[in-house]
Design a protein around this motif. Structure first.
Motif, PDB file in Angstrom:
ATOM      1  N   ALA A 145      -0.197  10.549   2.965  1.00  0.00           N
ATOM      2  CA  ALA A 145       1.055  11.165   3.397  1.00  0.00           C
ATOM      3  C   ALA A 145       2.236  10.559   2.644  1.00  0.00           C
ATOM      4  O   ALA A 145       3.157  11.267   2.221  1.00  0.00           O
ATOM      5  CB  ALA A 145       1.241  10.988   4.905  1.00  0.00           C
ATOM      6  N   LYS A 146       2.204   9.243   2.466  1.00  0.00           N
ATOM      7  CA  LYS A 146       3.298   8.565   1.759  1.00  0.00           C
ATOM      8  C   LYS A 146       3.401   9.037   0.307  1.00  0.00           C
ATOM      9  O   LYS A 146       4.501   9.192  -0.218  1.00  0.00           O
ATOM     10  CB  LYS A 146       3.090   7.042   1.800  1.00  0.00           C
ATOM     11  CG  LYS A 146       3.508   6.402   3.111  1.00  0.00           C
ATOM     12  CD  LYS A 146       3.374   4.895   3.068  1.00  0.00           C
ATOM     13  CE  LYS A 146       4.248   4.263   1.999  1.00  0.00           C
ATOM     14  NZ  LYS A 146       5.691   4.491   2.191  1.00  0.00           N
ATOM     15  N   LYS A 147       2.266   9.277  -0.318  1.00  0.00           N
ATOM     16  CA  LYS A 147       2.272   9.697  -1.726  1.00  0.00           C
ATOM     17  C   LYS A 147       2.954  11.056  -1.908  1.00  0.00           C
ATOM     18  O   LYS A 147       3.512  11.338  -2.968  1.00  0.00           O
ATOM     19  CB  LYS A 147       0.842   9.759  -2.261  1.00  0.00           C
ATOM     20  CG  LYS A 147       0.216   8.382  -2.480  1.00  0.00           C
ATOM     21  CD  LYS A 147      -1.206   8.503  -3.004  1.00  0.00           C
ATOM     22  CE  LYS A 147      -1.835   7.130  -3.203  1.00  0.00           C
ATOM     23  NZ  LYS A 147      -3.241   7.232  -3.665  1.00  0.00           N
ATOM     24  N   ASP A 190       7.448  10.096   5.110  1.00  0.00           N
ATOM     25  CA  ASP A 190       7.073   8.885   4.385  1.00  0.00           C
ATOM     26  C   ASP A 190       7.206   7.658   5.283  1.00  0.00           C
ATOM     27  O   ASP A 190       6.343   6.779   5.299  1.00  0.00           O
ATOM     28  CB  ASP A 190       7.958   8.747   3.145  1.00  0.00           C
ATOM     29  CG  ASP A 190       7.697   7.457   2.389  1.00  0.00           C
ATOM     30  OD1 ASP A 190       6.618   7.311   1.803  1.00  0.00           O
ATOM     31  OD2 ASP A 190       8.600   6.587   2.376  1.00  0.00           O
ATOM     32  N   LEU A 191       8.297   7.616   6.063  1.00  0.00           N
ATOM     33  CA  LEU A 191       8.529   6.494   6.971  1.00  0.00           C
ATOM     34  C   LEU A 191       7.442   6.431   8.046  1.00  0.00           C
ATOM     35  O   LEU A 191       6.957   5.345   8.375  1.00  0.00           O
ATOM     36  CB  LEU A 191       9.907   6.627   7.620  1.00  0.00           C
ATOM     37  CG  LEU A 191      10.277   5.550   8.645  1.00  0.00           C
ATOM     38  CD1 LEU A 191      10.259   4.158   8.015  1.00  0.00           C
ATOM     39  CD2 LEU A 191      11.645   5.845   9.252  1.00  0.00           C
ATOM     40  N   GLU A 194       4.517   4.907   6.543  1.00  0.00           N
ATOM     41  CA  GLU A 194       4.728   3.462   6.352  1.00  0.00           C
ATOM     42  C   GLU A 194       4.528   2.705   7.656  1.00  0.00           C
ATOM     43  O   GLU A 194       3.902   1.635   7.679  1.00  0.00           O
ATOM     44  CB  GLU A 194       6.150   3.231   5.831  1.00  0.00           C
ATOM     45  CG  GLU A 194       6.450   1.781   5.500  1.00  0.00           C
ATOM     46  CD  GLU A 194       7.822   1.623   4.860  1.00  0.00           C
ATOM     47  OE1 GLU A 194       8.470   0.601   5.135  1.00  0.00           O
ATOM     48  OE2 GLU A 194       8.252   2.518   4.107  1.00  0.00           O
ATOM     49  N   ILE A 195       5.057   3.238   8.747  1.00  0.00           N
ATOM     50  CA  ILE A 195       4.908   2.587  10.055  1.00  0.00           C
ATOM     51  C   ILE A 195       3.449   2.576  10.475  1.00  0.00           C
ATOM     52  O   ILE A 195       2.947   1.569  11.002  1.00  0.00           O
ATOM     53  CB  ILE A 195       5.783   3.294  11.110  1.00  0.00           C
ATOM     54  CG1 ILE A 195       7.267   3.131  10.760  1.00  0.00           C
ATOM     55  CG2 ILE A 195       5.502   2.733  12.513  1.00  0.00           C
ATOM     56  CD1 ILE A 195       8.187   4.042  11.552  1.00  0.00           C
ATOM     57  N   LEU A 196       2.758   3.680  10.252  1.00  0.00           N
ATOM     58  CA  LEU A 196       1.331   3.727  10.565  1.00  0.00           C
ATOM     59  C   LEU A 196       0.562   2.664   9.772  1.00  0.00           C
ATOM     60  O   LEU A 196      -0.300   1.971  10.312  1.00  0.00           O
ATOM     61  CB  LEU A 196       0.770   5.124  10.262  1.00  0.00           C
ATOM     62  CG  LEU A 196       1.077   6.196  11.301  1.00  0.00           C
ATOM     63  CD1 LEU A 196       0.884   7.601  10.705  1.00  0.00           C
ATOM     64  CD2 LEU A 196       0.200   6.020  12.536  1.00  0.00           C
ATOM     65  N   GLY A 197       0.909   2.535   8.494  1.00  0.00           N
ATOM     66  CA  GLY A 197       0.277   1.507   7.666  1.00  0.00           C
ATOM     67  C   GLY A 197       0.567   0.114   8.196  1.00  0.00           C
ATOM     68  O   GLY A 197      -0.323  -0.758   8.229  1.00  0.00           O
TER      69      GLY A 197
END
Length: 204
Positions: A145-147, A190-191, A194-197
């Protein structure tokens, strides 16, 4: 609620609440994608209705956070993830409202940008669903998803450059705002990834 009752309050399924919130975000983006195909007022209204439902779900989640002592993942992480998911829908709603105010019709460019958001939100939803099931898969979905934010940035720059070739200044200003909303929407996607990561790296 007294301190004793707060400390030993019944367990709340925060994974389920996050999943329900994420589901609404995905439904909202799907509705936006449909609106970008039809341009119909009623289809745009569906986005706005779903956004209101998501606000209620977020309030439910926050209320439970305030009344629950023990949470399965860090309280701040739950709050921030829910906030990012909610913001995805906020930008979807704003996009529809401003297109209506500016009397803009969907374009191929807008459909391409919304498609990126749709694919990313689908991945976020899958990641959220796997938070308490398959953490490695959840991380994989979050990273993918971030990519997609990079893909959106590429579209944004390309379509903005093409837009500026238009001779209609008013149209440029109006459409630039819509592009900006969709770009911001992708930032929130994207955020969320990032939070999930951040959540998952502490658990894998």
């Amino acid at each position: 609620m007294g301190l004793f009752n707060w400390l030993f309050s019944k367990g709340v399924d925060f994974y389920k609440l996050l999943q329900e919130h994420s589901d609404l975000a995905l439904k909202g983006v799907q509705a936006l994608a449909l609106y970008m195909t039809t341009g119909k007022y009623d289809d745009g209204e569906k986005v706005i209705i779903i956004e209101k439902e998501a606000d209620k779900k977020r309030k439910e989640l926050i209320d439970e956070l305030d009344s629950t002592f023990i949470t399965p993942i860090e309280r701040e992480d739950i709050y921030e993830l829910s906030s990012a998911i909610d913001n995805i829908l906020d930008y979807c709603e704003t996009t529809v409202k401003e297109m209506e105010i500016y009397e803009l019709s969907p374009t191929v460019e807008l459909r391409e940008m919304v498609d990126v958001i749709l694919r990313g939100t689908e991945l976020i939803d899958k990641s959220v669903y796997n938070l308490d099931k398959d953490k490695k898969s959840a991380m994989d979905y979050a990273l993918k998803a971030k990519k997609l934010e990079n893909e959106m940035e590429s579209y944004y720059r390309k379509y903005l450059a093409e837009l500026l070739k238009n001779d209609d200044i008013k149209y440029i200003l109006k459409m630039r705002e819509i592009y900006r909303h969709l770009s911001n929407c992708a930032d929130k996607m994207d955020l969320a990834g990032e939070i999930l990561g951040h959540i998952l790296v502490k658990e894998i």
